[in-house]
Enzyme design. Structure first.
Site, PDB file in Angstrom:
ATOM      1  N   GLY A  32       0.813  -1.208   0.000  1.00  0.00           N
ATOM      2  CA  GLY A  32       0.000   0.000   0.000  1.00  0.00           C
ATOM      3  C   GLY A  32       0.845   1.255   0.000  1.00  0.00           C
ATOM      4  CB  SER A  33      -0.081   4.790  -0.490  1.00  0.00           C
ATOM      5  OG  SER A  33      -1.086   4.860   0.508  1.00  0.00           O
ATOM      6  CB  THR A  34       1.157   3.845   4.686  1.00  0.00           C
ATOM      7  OG1 THR A  34      -0.015   4.644   4.510  1.00  0.00           O
ATOM      8  CG2 THR A  34       1.901   4.342   5.908  1.00  0.00           C
ATOM      9  CG  ASP A  87      -7.719  -0.448   4.361  1.00  0.00           C
ATOM     10  OD1 ASP A  87      -7.083   0.394   3.704  1.00  0.00           O
ATOM     11  OD2 ASP A  87      -7.771  -1.655   4.053  1.00  0.00           O
ATOM     12  CD  GLU A 106      -1.955  -6.377   3.066  1.00  0.00           C
ATOM     13  OE1 GLU A 106      -1.549  -5.354   2.491  1.00  0.00           O
ATOM     14  OE2 GLU A 106      -3.101  -6.481   3.557  1.00  0.00           O
TER      15      GLU A 106
END
EC number: 5.3.1.6
Length: 236
Positions: A32-34, A87, A106
């Protein structure tokens, strides 16, 4: 301070956190982006680690681009830490994950780790999980039966559609989103998940479910959360 700045800030904090580990360890890396901000921040220190275990094809590609060694999870017994975003996360460290579609891998990598380091900004902290749609990865032929079972939980179930073309999976927009495992994803909106452990177990027992994006059993142990004032470190 915008979202990108908050993600970079917590990515830098996660880098500092894992560099406390002894040299020569193998690190689990999320998606993911983070997580991407964390990978980019850690890249200059890649030689501190013997290798990494990746939770998605996209993460593997980014790690290799930075020169990290990426190992097959089947060749690794355990990991000192797994770093990934969320999320949503509740005060106990239970999470909803899978907005990017990598929930199964994950969860596998998280299960191998001695500690789960969750990285996010404060907007992801919630008192009760469920405002973010809960993803469930399924075997495609089980879509009908799984949908009917999930609807009994009280939420609205929708099939996730692709947002862009992905040639390697013959995936185009308006067709079902296909995971790295070849599965489809059903998203459940409108739930209030007061007992994450119970719901996680209940959904995982439905025939045709690969896994649900509730990380209650594999919850976060350390939360690094960014806000306008900086990054807080919370032990859960």
């Amino acid at each position: 301070m915008n979202q990108d700045q908050l993600k970079k800030m917590v990515g830098d904090a996660a880098r500092d956190e894992v560099l406390k580990l002894p040299a020569g360890q193998i690190l689990g890396v999320g998606t993911g982006s983070t997580a991407n901000c964390f990978i980019d921040a850690l890249a200059p220190h890649k030689d501190h680690f013997a290798g990494t275990v990746s939770s998605s094809n996209a993460t593997t590609e980014r790690l290799l681009k930075h020169g990290f060694k990426v190992l097959d999870p089947n060749d690794v017994v355990s990991l000192p830490a797994y770093v990934d975003g969320a999320d949503e996360i509740d005060p106990q460290g239970h999470m909803i994950k899978g907005g990017g579609g990598a929930l199964t891998r994950e969860k596998i990598i998280a299960s191998m780790a001695q500690q789960f380091i969750c990285i996010c900004d404060s907007s992801k902290q919630v008192p009760v999980l469920g405002n973010f749609a809960l993803p469930v990865e399924i075997i495609p032929l089980a879509k009908g039966v799984v949908t009917r079972e999930l609807e009994k939980l009280g939420g609205k179930v929708t099939l996730r559609l692709a947002k862009s073309t992905r040639a390697d999976l013959n995936q185009t927009p308006s067709e079902p989103f296909v995971t790295d495992n070849g599965g489809w994803i059903l998203d459940i909106a409108g739930l209030q998940i007061a007992d994450p452990l119970k719901i996680e177990s209940q959904i995982n027992q439905i025939a045709g479910v690969i896994t649900v994006g509730l990380f209650a059993k594999e919850k976060a142990n350390i939360l690094l959360v960014s806000n306008a004032a900086g990054v807080d470190r919370i032990v859960l």
